[in-house]
Design a protein around this motif. Structure first.
Motif, PDB file in Angstrom:
ATOM      1  N   PHE A  14      -8.521 -10.967  -2.198  1.00 18.38           N
ATOM      2  CA  PHE A  14      -8.793 -10.105  -1.631  1.00 18.38           C
ATOM      3  C   PHE A  14      -9.539 -10.687  -0.359  1.00 18.38           C
ATOM      4  CE2 PHE A  14     -12.030 -11.334  -4.910  1.00 18.38           C
ATOM      5  CZ  PHE A  14     -13.276 -11.432  -3.898  1.00 18.38           C
ATOM      6  N   GLN A  43      -5.196  -7.426   4.897  1.00 18.74           N
ATOM      7  CA  GLN A  43      -4.494  -7.240   3.540  1.00 18.74           C
ATOM      8  C   GLN A  43      -3.072  -7.533   3.488  1.00 18.74           C
ATOM      9  OE1 GLN A  43      -2.765  -3.201   2.887  1.00 18.74           O
ATOM     10  NE2 GLN A  43      -3.992  -2.861   1.237  1.00 18.74           N
ATOM     11  N   GLN A  76     -12.524  -4.696  -0.972  1.00 18.29           N
ATOM     12  CA  GLN A  76     -13.026  -4.650  -2.441  1.00 18.29           C
ATOM     13  C   GLN A  76     -13.029  -5.929  -2.857  1.00 18.29           C
ATOM     14  OE1 GLN A  76     -11.241  -1.508  -5.375  1.00 18.29           O
ATOM     15  NE2 GLN A  76      -9.397  -1.390  -3.725  1.00 18.29           N
ATOM     16  N   ASN A 130       0.778  -1.159  -0.133  1.00 19.39           N
ATOM     17  CA  ASN A 130       0.011   0.213   0.011  1.00 19.39           C
ATOM     18  C   ASN A 130       0.896   1.283  -0.061  1.00 19.39           C
ATOM     19  OD1 ASN A 130       0.834   0.477   2.902  1.00 19.39           O
ATOM     20  ND2 ASN A 130      -0.731  -1.265   3.153  1.00 19.39           N
ATOM     21  N   ASP A 132      -5.872  -0.961  -3.122  1.00 20.13           N
ATOM     22  CA  ASP A 132      -6.824   0.196  -2.347  1.00 20.13           C
ATOM     23  C   ASP A 132      -6.490   1.600  -2.343  1.00 20.13           C
ATOM     24  OD1 ASP A 132      -8.204  -2.102  -1.540  1.00 20.13           O
ATOM     25  OD2 ASP A 132      -7.263  -2.553   0.048  1.00 20.13           O
ATOM     26  N   SER A 170      -6.423  -6.688  -2.327  1.00 19.89           N
ATOM     27  CA  SER A 170      -7.353  -5.627  -1.376  1.00 19.89           C
ATOM     28  C   SER A 170      -7.785  -6.184  -0.440  1.00 19.89           C
ATOM     29  CB  SER A 170      -8.460  -5.316  -2.364  1.00 19.89           C
ATOM     30  OG  SER A 170      -9.296  -4.351  -1.776  1.00 19.89           O
ATOM     31  N   ARG A 213      -3.253   1.316  -8.049  1.00 19.51           N
ATOM     32  CA  ARG A 213      -4.088   0.826  -9.152  1.00 19.51           C
ATOM     33  C   ARG A 213      -3.336   1.384 -10.514  1.00 19.51           C
ATOM     34  NH1 ARG A 213      -8.239   2.280  -5.339  1.00 19.51           N
ATOM     35  NH2 ARG A 213      -8.173   4.450  -5.921  1.00 19.51           N
TER      36      ARG A 213
END
Length: 466
Positions: free
Chosen positions: A268, A301, A258, A195, A231, A255, A236
């Motif tokens: 996910f 995550q 999501q 992330n 996320d 994710s 992305r």
């Protein structure tokens, strides 16, 4: 140790003689280099000289004759907010600058690999949050599955202090932005991006430079598989840059929250369940709600990232699930210390800011919250949306009274020390509740670091069982 390749009879300079710097000196010498060293600390230089290292003053031009490369420790700025004078001198003279990560990637493979049945592989993990837990979890799953594995980098052993690879081994590295930013070689087999949140912005010249440092692991390294947390917008964007199309399964999107069903490969976690999808079809699912070592969405995550990484080296889902349940977590990061008379005691001393504390506060129910220390700008005001599960708070340290003023409607006590907070919580907690140390503050008013604070909490809790 991994001897550095391609440096025989070359003069290589090493700047910084901490843990990674000393390991670098040894690995370069093992590779046949003539190593010279420099450190800003006079005591460190004297100690190095007594150990037989050749100390030269790299701030002076005369000592650069014949030096073919400068290897610097990751904590030393090379560009922003301003380059260290020795690094600036190397750039001025055209001397290449590298770090131990770059040396590792160019030296890890060896001729011995020709006799291996299965080539060793490297999984490298970067991102803002969860790197350490994800790295440790990947290592744990591999070990529990019987795969030879080592762990190092920004966690555990320095990369050049790792052992030479064994047949079929998987080396798992945690890499910080400081390490990826400068390394001249970055060639993992599998790269993980957890992330992104603002951090180290002065060191990277702003958020764009910080993201660019993380992105290098993928753009420069060209991994066979890229596991990308999507996320945030940056994740992305990175996934879109690396994939040729949504169905390109060389990119595994992950994710927490999501549903990712339309891609070639995704993992996910939603509502406590982890799902693996390939080409629009679910092929595995794991219930994370009872995995005590991975509480909360942020750890889910981490679980998704680790699951994707080990699936990429063909570990079956059921083996991963078993390993999840035996994972104890890392010290000071949502670590369950004990369960005493139906009360869970959790050490999250690493939660030194409100963002980290918020994640901890959403991971548990019926919380008795121990917080305080050297509060940061804004105190705990931003935590007001995350306090619904707090039964009572126990504020300690320098900012205890300030935190109490911001606590709003929740019951709280203002106390002086960790000893008082643990004793009061132990006297008042009821079965089914969680006593959570998530300080939302630095430790420096009472402890040298968050580790010592967490260790003190742990010792006090364990003393309750005796």
């Amino acid at each position: 140790m991994i001897p550095v390749q391609g440096v025989e009879n070359q003069t290589i300079a090493v700047l910084g003689l901490g843990r990674s710097g000393r390991a670098t000196v040894a690995a370069l010498a093992a590779g046949g280099a003539n190593v010279v060293v420099w450190d800003d600390g006079a005591d460190t230089r004297e100690e190095a000289a007594q150990e037989g290292m050749k100390v030269v003053d790299l701030t002076r031009d005369a000592h650069w004759d014949g030096i073919s490369a400068l290897i610097t420790s990751p904590g030393i700025p090379h560009l922003y907010p301003r380059p260290h004078p020795v690094i600036a001198k190397a750039c001025e003279l055209g001397v290449p600058v590298d770090n131990d990560i770059g040396l590792f990637f160019r030296s890890f493979a060896s001729r011995e690999w020709e006799d291996f049945d299965t080539a060793p592989r490297v999984i490298a993990v970067t991102g803002s949050n969860g790197k350490s837990t994800t790295t440790a979890l990947i290592h744990h799953i591999l070990r529990e599955s019987g795969r030879p594995t080592q762990m190092g980098g920004n966690i555990g052993t320095g990369v050049l202090s790792l052992d030479p690879a064994h047949d079929g081994e998987v080396v798992v590295l945690e890499l910080s932005s400081y390490q990826t930013d400068l390394a001249r070689a970055l060639t993992p087999d599998i790269a993980v991006f957890t992330n992104l949140s603002p951090d180290h912005l002065d060191r990277h010249g702003g958020p764009g430079g910080y993201f660019a440092a993380k992105r290098r692991l993928f753009a420069e390294g060209g991994p066979d598989r890229a596991i990308i947390g999507v996320d945030e917008p940056e994740g992305r964007y990175l996934a879109g840059q690396l994939a040729m199309a949504p169905q390109d399964d060389r990119v595994i999107r992950i994710s927490s929250g999501q549903k990712l069903e339309r891609f070639g490969w995704s993992v996910f976690a939603r509502k406590g369940f982890l799902s693996e999808y390939r080409k629009g079809r679910q092929i595995a699912s794991i219930d994370l709600r009872e995995v005590t070592g991975l509480p909360g969405e942020h750890n889910h995550q981490n679980a998704a990232a680790a699951y994707a990484a080990v699936r990429a080296v063909n570990i079956p889902p059921r083996e991963i699930e078993r390993a999840f349940h035996s994972f104890q977590g890392l010290p000071h990061r949502s670590q369950t210390v004990a369960e005493i008379d139906g009360i869970r005691w959790v050490n999250d001393s690493k939660a030194t800011n409100v963002d980290a504390a918020a994640k901890a506060l959403t991971a548990f129910k019926r919380i008795r919250w121990i917080a305080g220390g050297m509060g940061k700008d804004g105190g705990i005001e931003a935590l007001s949306p995350y306090l619904d599960e707090v039964v009572k708070a126990y504020f300690i340290g320098h900012s205890a009274r300030d935190f109490a003023l911001q606590a709003g409607r929740i019951p709280h006590d203002v106390l002086g020390t960790m000893d008082e907070a643990v004793a009061r919580a132990a006297a008042e907690a009821q079965p089914g509740e969680t006593v959570l140390l998530a300080p939302a503050a630095a430790s420096f008013d009472q402890y040298p670091n968050f580790e010592k604070r967490g260790e003190h909490f742990t010792a006090l809790v364990l003393a309750l069982t005796s």
